[in-house]
Design a protein around this motif. Structure first.
Motif, PDB file in Angstrom:
ATOM      1  N   ILE A 229       9.948  43.321  45.829  1.00  0.00           N
ATOM      2  CA  ILE A 229       9.496  42.107  45.148  1.00  0.00           C
ATOM      3  C   ILE A 229      10.516  41.028  45.457  1.00  0.00           C
ATOM      4  O   ILE A 229      11.682  41.112  45.054  1.00  0.00           O
ATOM      5  CB  ILE A 229       9.349  42.312  43.633  1.00  0.00           C
ATOM      6  N   LEU A 232      11.331  37.819  41.296  1.00  0.00           N
ATOM      7  CA  LEU A 232      10.499  38.048  40.118  1.00  0.00           C
ATOM      8  C   LEU A 232      10.000  36.733  39.539  1.00  0.00           C
ATOM      9  O   LEU A 232       8.893  36.666  38.993  1.00  0.00           O
ATOM     10  CB  LEU A 232      11.294  38.823  39.059  1.00  0.00           C
ATOM     11  N   TYR A 235       6.484  35.621  40.360  1.00  0.00           N
ATOM     12  CA  TYR A 235       5.403  36.256  39.600  1.00  0.00           C
ATOM     13  C   TYR A 235       5.327  35.684  38.187  1.00  0.00           C
ATOM     14  O   TYR A 235       4.238  35.425  37.654  1.00  0.00           O
ATOM     15  CB  TYR A 235       5.625  37.763  39.538  1.00  0.00           C
ATOM     16  N   SER A 246       7.369  41.651  32.851  1.00  0.00           N
ATOM     17  CA  SER A 246       8.626  42.338  33.171  1.00  0.00           C
ATOM     18  C   SER A 246       8.576  43.794  32.746  1.00  0.00           C
ATOM     19  O   SER A 246       9.045  44.686  33.457  1.00  0.00           O
ATOM     20  CB  SER A 246       9.800  41.619  32.493  1.00  0.00           C
ATOM     21  N   LEU A 249       6.364  45.717  35.173  1.00  0.00           N
ATOM     22  CA  LEU A 249       7.044  45.961  36.434  1.00  0.00           C
ATOM     23  C   LEU A 249       8.083  47.069  36.292  1.00  0.00           C
ATOM     24  O   LEU A 249       8.259  47.891  37.187  1.00  0.00           O
ATOM     25  CB  LEU A 249       7.699  44.675  36.931  1.00  0.00           C
ATOM     26  N   THR A 263      12.494  51.130  45.706  1.00  0.00           N
ATOM     27  CA  THR A 263      12.071  49.837  45.180  1.00  0.00           C
ATOM     28  C   THR A 263      13.259  48.874  45.216  1.00  0.00           C
ATOM     29  O   THR A 263      14.380  49.231  44.860  1.00  0.00           O
ATOM     30  CB  THR A 263      11.545  49.960  43.734  1.00  0.00           C
TER      31      THR A 263
END
Length: 304
Positions: A229, A232, A235, A246, A249, A263
């Motif tokens: 990602i 953040l 998003y 949050s 995620l 990740t």
């Protein structure tokens, strides 16, 4: 001449302050037709065809600018003139009465679609695409014909980014999304539009594969056990109504970790590029900053 088309289907266009619902990004509330357009300058007479664009055009409040039913915008060019402009929603089977792609048993209904990502022409057919579903065929006047499954042969979704071989005229594409194997399948249609190859691709688990590459002799699909990602904040800013994004995620990362997926979360620097004194209004990630600052790139397996 300008007229509107079937505007009774149009809901109030949302306008809740999100940038993708305002100004030039705002949804278009009507389907319009305008004939004999005025032209500034000259259109080369060799340009003979339809210039089309597809994208999400939400009819109700939307939390992200990727959501919304597909709307095709088109200009007909012929003999150095712009004959008409028109825009039409892609009226999929789920347009008027939405239904889910996945049923309670995990089976997919490939006709559930927003068809809002891309539009391509192959073998005399124009197809509106979204990668979760079957393509939808539209006419030269942008009216929806219906779902196109290559005469019943395609029982898979179609990527929104197929490739047409410039030498053979073949259409290369893939589908993903089956909960059961095969999770990814490669497909090929010949220059006449006949589906001739369906070949499962060996991937370790259910995956999201957005695009692929093609050379003269190979189709290249990259399968990674990693998830990135890049900021953040992007998003959070694009989905302000999602109060628990949050948390969601965090749960996603925990699940992916259990599956052995790497990740990576890239943090954003607000309003300024690293190594630069130039402020900005948007958050730029450290990953993007590093690319801008160092100007490195990879080619043929080496960093330059």
């Amino acid at each position: 001449m300008t007229d509107t088309h079937d505007v009774s289907l149009v809901a109030d266009v949302p306008g809740d302050g999100q940038f993708f619902l305002q100004g030039n990004y705002a949804p278009v509330p009507d389907e319009l037709t305008a004939d004999n357009l005025s032209v500034t300058g000259t259109i080369p007479p060799e340009l003979d065809g339809w210039y089309l664009r597809n994208g999400p055009n939400p009819r109700t409040a939307s939390g992200h600018w990727f959501t919304g039913d597909g709307m095709i915008h088109g200009v007909r060019l012929e003999g150095g003139e712009a004959k008409w402009y028109r825009n039409r929603w892609v009226r999929t089977d789920s347009f008027a009465d939405p239904f889910p792609i996945y049923g309670p048993d995990g089976a997919r209904n490939l006709r559930a679609s927003v068809a809002n990502t891309h539009v391509v022409n192959h073998a005399g057919r124009t197809l509106a695409l979204v990668e979760s579903s079957l393509p939808y065929e539209i006419t030269n006047d942008l009216e929806t014909v219906g779902a196109f499954d290559f005469g019943g042969k395609l029982v898979d979704a179609m990527t929104a980014h197929p490739k047409i071989c410039p030498t053979t005229g073949e259409l290369h594409f893939f589908g993903y999304g089956n909960i059961a194997e095969p999770h990814v399948t490669y497909h090929r249609a010949d220059a006449n539009g006949e589906l001739v190859i369906d070949r499962p691709v060996d991937v370790p688990a259910l995956t999201m594969m957005h695009d692929f590459a093609m050379t003269a002799g190979h189709v290249l699909m990259e399968v990674f056990s990693s998830f990135i990602i890049d900021s953040l904040n992007g998003y959070l800013n694009s989905m302000p109504a999602e109060r628990f994004l949050s948390t969601h995620l965090h749960e996603l990362f925990a699940y992916l970790n259990q599956k052995g997926v790497l990740t990576i979360m890239v943090v954003a620097q607000h309003g300024m590029l690293i190594g630069s004194a130039l402020p900005g209004d948007v958050d730029v990630s450290y990953l993007a900053d590093s690319v801008l600052l160092f100007r490195y790139f990879e080619a043929h397996g080496e960093i330059h």
